[in-house]
Enzyme design. Sequence first.
Site, short mmCIF file in Angstrom:
data_model
loop_
_atom_site.label_atom_id
_atom_site.label_comp_id
_atom_site.label_asym_id
_atom_site.label_seq_id
_atom_site.Cartn_x
_atom_site.Cartn_y
_atom_site.Cartn_z
N LYS A 197 0.86 -1.19 0.00
CA LYS A 197 0.00 0.00 0.00
C LYS A 197 0.89 1.24 0.00
O LYS A 197 1.76 1.38 0.87
CB LYS A 197 -0.88 -0.04 1.25
C1 E4P Z 1 -8.45 1.84 3.39
O1 E4P Z 1 -7.61 1.15 2.92
C2 E4P Z 1 -8.34 2.51 4.68
O2 E4P Z 1 -7.69 1.64 5.56
C3 E4P Z 1 -9.66 2.82 5.33
O3 E4P Z 1 -10.75 2.40 4.54
C4 E4P Z 1 -9.78 4.19 5.89
O4 E4P Z 1 -11.03 4.32 6.50
P1 E4P Z 1 -11.39 5.47 7.55
O5 E4P Z 1 -11.59 6.73 6.79
O6 E4P Z 1 -12.67 5.00 8.18
O7 E4P Z 1 -10.23 5.55 8.51
#
Ligand code: E4P
Length: 215
Positions: free
Chosen positions: A83
């Site tokens: 990522k």
């Molecule tokens: C995606 O990969 C992120 O980990 C996640 O969906 C972020 O979500 P949030 O905005 O609820 O922290």
Amino acid sequence: MKLFIDSGDMDEIREAQAMGAIDGVTTNPSLLAKAGRPTKETLLAICEIVDGPISGEVLATDFEGILAEGRELAALHPNIVVKVPLIEEGLKAVKTFTDEGIKTNVTLCFSAPQALLAAKAGATYISPFVGRVDDTGGDGMELIEQIVSIYDNYDFDTQVLTASVRHPTHFIQAALIGSHVATVPFKVIRQLLKHPLTDIGLARFLEDAKKIPAS
Ligand code: E4P
């Protein structure tokens, strides 16, 4: 649409896996901090539970640092997806990872032009954060529509991974638009299966069943 769980919590991941619900897992540094174990340990433990793409995020923000960290993560297990934040150095690294056959999930996407650039760099997944767009007065699902249309127009292979999903409506809208994947917290996965009429209907059946003669 594929369903990933957005979590670093082993109990949640195990439970979602047992439901047959999930195709993969996404994590981020905030979720891994809650897990309370070193990142590599958590990612390897997740790989033991789920046989699908498992996203682990780099913390470096410079090209060489992202490459070094990403290669280390990718070497942990064949299912690891690296990522990478949607910044200039990140996109350069994504291009290199793509050339090396390392799968990537480009994260923190908040606009269609960002998503277009990520696809051109060869990203495996793009993660637009719909909940956070909504939080700032925007329309997260409109962003998903734009990205899906743009990718369709030009036959990009990059998969749209709807992220920052906050409720079942986000999930169903993502599916209707044609997002390839949605990553969903465990709490929302549970909400997806709930319907009051199912509970009422089951209670009534169980009550009526008491009136069935035993033999
Ligand atoms: C995606 O990969 C992120 O980990 C996640 O969906 C972020 O979500 P949030 O905005 O609820 O922290």
